[in-house]
Design a protein around this motif. Sequence first.
Motif, PDB file in Angstrom:
ATOM      1  N   ALA A 134       4.288   5.603   6.105  1.00  0.00           N
ATOM      2  CA  ALA A 134       3.492   4.490   6.650  1.00  0.00           C
ATOM      3  C   ALA A 134       3.563   4.659   8.159  1.00  0.00           C
ATOM      4  O   ALA A 134       4.624   4.477   8.753  1.00  0.00           O
ATOM      5  CB  ALA A 134       4.079   3.156   6.201  1.00  0.00           C
ATOM      6  N   ARG A 135       2.444   5.040   8.786  1.00  0.00           N
ATOM      7  CA  ARG A 135       2.478   5.507  10.180  1.00  0.00           C
ATOM      8  C   ARG A 135       1.914   4.501  11.171  1.00  0.00           C
ATOM      9  O   ARG A 135       1.596   4.858  12.291  1.00  0.00           O
ATOM     10  CB  ARG A 135       1.696   6.818  10.297  1.00  0.00           C
ATOM     11  CG  ARG A 135       2.290   7.954   9.478  1.00  0.00           C
ATOM     12  CD  ARG A 135       1.418   9.186   9.530  1.00  0.00           C
ATOM     13  NE  ARG A 135       1.240   9.692  10.876  1.00  0.00           N
ATOM     14  CZ  ARG A 135       2.061  10.558  11.469  1.00  0.00           C
ATOM     15  NH1 ARG A 135       3.115  11.003  10.829  1.00  0.00           N
ATOM     16  NH2 ARG A 135       1.824  10.976  12.695  1.00  0.00           N
ATOM     17  N   SER A 136       1.775   3.232  10.765  1.00  0.00           N
ATOM     18  CA  SER A 136       1.194   2.177  11.611  1.00  0.00           C
ATOM     19  C   SER A 136      -0.161   2.643  12.171  1.00  0.00           C
ATOM     20  O   SER A 136      -0.857   3.432  11.533  1.00  0.00           O
ATOM     21  CB  SER A 136       2.174   1.747  12.703  1.00  0.00           C
ATOM     22  OG  SER A 136       2.307   2.757  13.691  1.00  0.00           O
ATOM     23  N   ASP A 137      -0.523   2.173  13.401  1.00  0.00           N
ATOM     24  CA  ASP A 137      -1.811   2.591  13.967  1.00  0.00           C
ATOM     25  C   ASP A 137      -1.596   3.695  14.999  1.00  0.00           C
ATOM     26  O   ASP A 137      -2.458   3.952  15.840  1.00  0.00           O
ATOM     27  CB  ASP A 137      -2.545   1.407  14.604  1.00  0.00           C
ATOM     28  CG  ASP A 137      -1.748   0.775  15.743  1.00  0.00           C
ATOM     29  OD1 ASP A 137      -0.590   1.195  15.984  1.00  0.00           O
ATOM     30  OD2 ASP A 137      -2.260  -0.150  16.391  1.00  0.00           O
TER      31      ASP A 137
ATOM     32  N   ARG B 218       6.887   3.073   9.812  1.00  0.00           N
ATOM     33  CA  ARG B 218       7.525   1.878   9.269  1.00  0.00           C
ATOM     34  C   ARG B 218       8.330   2.212   8.024  1.00  0.00           C
ATOM     35  O   ARG B 218       9.282   1.536   7.692  1.00  0.00           O
ATOM     36  CB  ARG B 218       6.452   0.859   8.928  1.00  0.00           C
ATOM     37  CG  ARG B 218       5.819   0.335  10.175  1.00  0.00           C
ATOM     38  CD  ARG B 218       4.746  -0.636   9.837  1.00  0.00           C
ATOM     39  NE  ARG B 218       4.675  -1.662  10.848  1.00  0.00           N
ATOM     40  CZ  ARG B 218       3.800  -2.644  10.815  1.00  0.00           C
ATOM     41  NH1 ARG B 218       2.960  -2.751   9.807  1.00  0.00           N
ATOM     42  NH2 ARG B 218       3.768  -3.543  11.770  1.00  0.00           N
ATOM     43  N   ALA B 219       7.921   3.245   7.331  1.00  0.00           N
ATOM     44  CA  ALA B 219       8.668   3.696   6.150  1.00  0.00           C
ATOM     45  C   ALA B 219       8.216   5.104   5.824  1.00  0.00           C
ATOM     46  O   ALA B 219       7.079   5.476   6.131  1.00  0.00           O
ATOM     47  CB  ALA B 219       8.377   2.787   4.953  1.00  0.00           C
TER      48      ALA B 219
ATOM     49  N   TRP C  32       0.837  -1.209   0.000  1.00  0.00           N
ATOM     50  CA  TRP C  32       0.000   0.000   0.000  1.00  0.00           C
ATOM     51  C   TRP C  32       0.870   1.258   0.000  1.00  0.00           C
ATOM     52  O   TRP C  32       0.576   2.238  -0.682  1.00  0.00           O
ATOM     53  CB  TRP C  32      -0.914   0.026   1.235  1.00  0.00           C
ATOM     54  CG  TRP C  32      -2.171  -0.760   1.056  1.00  0.00           C
ATOM     55  CD1 TRP C  32      -2.511  -1.928   1.683  1.00  0.00           C
ATOM     56  CD2 TRP C  32      -3.267  -0.432   0.180  1.00  0.00           C
ATOM     57  NE1 TRP C  32      -3.749  -2.348   1.258  1.00  0.00           N
ATOM     58  CE2 TRP C  32      -4.236  -1.449   0.333  1.00  0.00           C
ATOM     59  CE3 TRP C  32      -3.523   0.603  -0.710  1.00  0.00           C
ATOM     60  CZ2 TRP C  32      -5.444  -1.441  -0.363  1.00  0.00           C
ATOM     61  CZ3 TRP C  32      -4.716   0.601  -1.415  1.00  0.00           C
ATOM     62  CH2 TRP C  32      -5.662  -0.414  -1.246  1.00  0.00           C
ATOM     63  N   HIS C  33       1.944   1.201   0.780  1.00  0.00           N
ATOM     64  CA  HIS C  33       2.822   2.368   0.860  1.00  0.00           C
ATOM     65  C   HIS C  33       3.440   2.670  -0.498  1.00  0.00           C
ATOM     66  O   HIS C  33       3.380   3.789  -1.008  1.00  0.00           O
ATOM     67  CB  HIS C  33       3.904   2.123   1.924  1.00  0.00           C
ATOM     68  CG  HIS C  33       4.862   3.267   2.060  1.00  0.00           C
ATOM     69  ND1 HIS C  33       6.202   3.159   1.779  1.00  0.00           N
ATOM     70  CD2 HIS C  33       4.659   4.566   2.426  1.00  0.00           C
ATOM     71  CE1 HIS C  33       6.777   4.338   1.970  1.00  0.00           C
ATOM     72  NE2 HIS C  33       5.876   5.200   2.367  1.00  0.00           N
TER      73      HIS C  33
ATOM     74  N   VAL D 138      -7.647  -1.432  15.351  1.00  0.00           N
ATOM     75  CA  VAL D 138      -7.438  -0.009  15.035  1.00  0.00           C
ATOM     76  C   VAL D 138      -6.725   0.015  13.675  1.00  0.00           C
ATOM     77  O   VAL D 138      -5.650  -0.580  13.545  1.00  0.00           O
ATOM     78  CB  VAL D 138      -6.552   0.673  16.106  1.00  0.00           C
ATOM     79  CG1 VAL D 138      -6.210   2.108  15.704  1.00  0.00           C
ATOM     80  CG2 VAL D 138      -7.255   0.651  17.458  1.00  0.00           C
ATOM     81  N   PRO D 139      -7.300   0.679  12.668  1.00  0.00           N
ATOM     82  CA  PRO D 139      -6.662   0.656  11.343  1.00  0.00           C
ATOM     83  C   PRO D 139      -5.262   1.281  11.339  1.00  0.00           C
ATOM     84  O   PRO D 139      -4.976   2.185  12.139  1.00  0.00           O
ATOM     85  CB  PRO D 139      -7.600   1.480  10.474  1.00  0.00           C
ATOM     86  CG  PRO D 139      -8.891   1.480  11.184  1.00  0.00           C
ATOM     87  CD  PRO D 139      -8.581   1.399  12.650  1.00  0.00           C
ATOM     88  N   HIS D 140      -4.446   0.800  10.438  1.00  0.00           N
ATOM     89  CA  HIS D 140      -3.139   1.418  10.190  1.00  0.00           C
ATOM     90  C   HIS D 140      -3.333   2.477   9.099  1.00  0.00           C
ATOM     91  O   HIS D 140      -4.391   2.521   8.463  1.00  0.00           O
ATOM     92  CB  HIS D 140      -2.136   0.357   9.733  1.00  0.00           C
ATOM     93  CG  HIS D 140      -1.671  -0.504  10.864  1.00  0.00           C
ATOM     94  ND1 HIS D 140      -0.355  -0.840  11.051  1.00  0.00           N
ATOM     95  CD2 HIS D 140      -2.359  -1.078  11.895  1.00  0.00           C
ATOM     96  CE1 HIS D 140      -0.238  -1.585  12.139  1.00  0.00           C
ATOM     97  NE2 HIS D 140      -1.443  -1.766  12.654  1.00  0.00           N
ATOM     98  N   VAL D 141      -2.315   3.302   8.879  1.00  0.00           N
ATOM     99  CA  VAL D 141      -2.535   4.381   7.919  1.00  0.00           C
ATOM    100  C   VAL D 141      -1.298   4.657   7.054  1.00  0.00           C
ATOM    101  O   VAL D 141      -0.168   4.528   7.518  1.00  0.00           O
ATOM    102  CB  VAL D 141      -2.996   5.662   8.673  1.00  0.00           C
ATOM    103  CG1 VAL D 141      -1.861   6.335   9.412  1.00  0.00           C
ATOM    104  CG2 VAL D 141      -3.661   6.652   7.738  1.00  0.00           C
ATOM    105  N   ILE D 142      -1.582   4.956   5.797  1.00  0.00           N
ATOM    106  CA  ILE D 142      -0.543   5.447   4.876  1.00  0.00           C
ATOM    107  C   ILE D 142      -0.903   6.915   4.611  1.00  0.00           C
ATOM    108  O   ILE D 142      -2.054   7.220   4.279  1.00  0.00           O
ATOM    109  CB  ILE D 142      -0.559   4.688   3.524  1.00  0.00           C
ATOM    110  CG1 ILE D 142      -0.507   3.161   3.739  1.00  0.00           C
ATOM    111  CG2 ILE D 142       0.559   5.178   2.600  1.00  0.00           C
ATOM    112  CD1 ILE D 142       0.768   2.616   4.287  1.00  0.00           C
ATOM    113  N   GLU D 143       0.091   7.797   4.751  1.00  0.00           N
ATOM    114  CA  GLU D 143      -0.199   9.238   4.671  1.00  0.00           C
ATOM    115  C   GLU D 143       0.593   9.929   3.564  1.00  0.00           C
ATOM    116  O   GLU D 143       1.758  10.256   3.758  1.00  0.00           O
ATOM    117  CB  GLU D 143       0.150   9.902   6.008  1.00  0.00           C
ATOM    118  CG  GLU D 143      -0.060  11.407   5.997  1.00  0.00           C
ATOM    119  CD  GLU D 143       0.468  12.076   7.260  1.00  0.00           C
ATOM    120  OE1 GLU D 143      -0.325  12.350   8.157  1.00  0.00           O
ATOM    121  OE2 GLU D 143       1.700  12.286   7.346  1.00  0.00           O
TER     122      GLU D 143
END
Length: 527
Positions: A313-316, A292-293, A255-256, A383-388
């Motif tokens: 990639a900011r995890s949860d 994470r990245a 996804w990232h 809890v969802p993880h997130v790509i920003e």
Amino acid sequence: MAEENKSSLDALSALCKRRGFIYHSSEIYGGMPGFWDYGPLGCELKQNVKQAWWQFTVRGREDVAGLDATIIMHPKIWKASGHLDTFADPMTMCKDCKKLMRSDQVKDIYADQKKKPQPKIAGSDFFCPYCGGELTEPKPFNLMFKTVVGPIDDPSNVAYLRPETAQAIFAQFQNVLATSRQSVPFGIAQMGKSFRNEVTPRNYTFRSREFEQMELEFFIRPDEAVEILHGHVVTLADNPDLDGPVQDDWGWEVWHKYWVEQRKKFLNAVGLPTERFVEYWQKPDELAHYARACVDIEYDFPFGRQELEGIAARSDFDLSQHQKWSGESQMVFDDPLKQSAKKLDEAARKAFIEKVQADWTSRGKDAAAAEKFCLDLFDGKYVPHVIEPSAGVDRLMLALLCEAYEEEKLVDDKGKEDVRTVLHFSPKVAPIKVAIFPLIKKDEAQDKLAREIFTKLQKKVNVMWDVSGAIGRRYRRQDEAGTPWCITVDAQSVEDGTFTVRERDSMKQTRMTYGEFLDMLYTALEF
Ligand code: ATP
């Protein structure tokens, strides 16, 4: 900064002032460092950049919803996000000339000085780049602008102007989830003003104190949930097709990378060719503890290679922080996950928990927390993880202006040399799409037909009417504004309705009907 680059930024900023792209804020009072206003052409360019981003990121997809939140929010948001405690730059002051600066920028400021000062204290290599004086020890300086809400100026009423748009998305996550008919994986996007009390705003609009951001928080399942759903997690090693439709079995890493590729496609579409920017993958020791990245997309500005935007990639981390500080659950219920987990027998569940515990403890996390996380997953909850992907409007505008600017040397039929200043904007972002001229101003029929065309096009795109001066001068004026096409109505137009279309970059003229021109225009504007 090389002298020739400096002069090209000087020439660009002079053009921006002359043609009404960018002015100093409050100029008649001497201006304010780090604040800029966009004039008639600048605000059109800005609208187009934002509209392009919104079309590409929100309207052109099924899995992203929009948000428009307030600039001032509950101050606890900034406690939860970490901005109150850690959003600070190290700042230093010269004990002699009293100038303030970021201590990590002292070297760059020194490099920018035409007259380089010598250190006043012999042998010192940390001295004032302006006067050579002694600098104070660096101290953290919080970048958030403070304000007071309500009539009483009391610490309990202190609030902050948002330093990023992202936090409102996290704070409204549950509302958007409940009202948008989206489910994870999906994104929430927001554009709008952000404020940072930058210690040393510099490089034109690049680092401003008031600016706009375009941010997407794309929420994904934790990899462990994908594993339960599909029995596997696709990673980059599997060579997934990032150009095709998104896939339900992608892990965070894919996804990232997918969003890095999407951002590059967007930048290409608005006029930055791939070879003009680089991906900088942050090294593990540069990453925030929860990340994470993180990839910075960097562009070669005239003052050096600098970050244009970032994809993290900011995890949860963010939703978990808001869950902790607000006391409101930020979990989602994922029914397909629950149904898949039901199919796991006791032994498979035990093995799954042990595997997750081994992974978490190897990353310094708690085994009991890993077990609780697995039990929630079996219930379909996480809890969802997130790509920003996070971009700055003003920074992208500056990159587009730098990229578009050219002082082109021309030689006419008689061998006479000339220079034309031209902004080679993509039609998608060009402030004016079409300029319309009657060839002979006093010719009533030409003027009437040109007016008709102008009025029709005005309902569709931003157009310009110009009757003053020779036709060549009118073209040049539009070149400086970056207008892709000029329509000239002449005697033949009055006879058969066709007109000449002069293309900005090639300067070629082609005779067209109104319908042919519209087809070309719409194709060029489409995403
Ligand atoms: P920098 O290291 O340049 O200060 P950052 O890493 O702090 O940037 P983020 O917090 O990731 O930036 O913000 C996302 C984007 O917002 C940046 O990539 C940039 O495009 C834009 N941005 C951030 N700060 C500014 C600013 N002071 N002026 C203009 N744009 C900014």
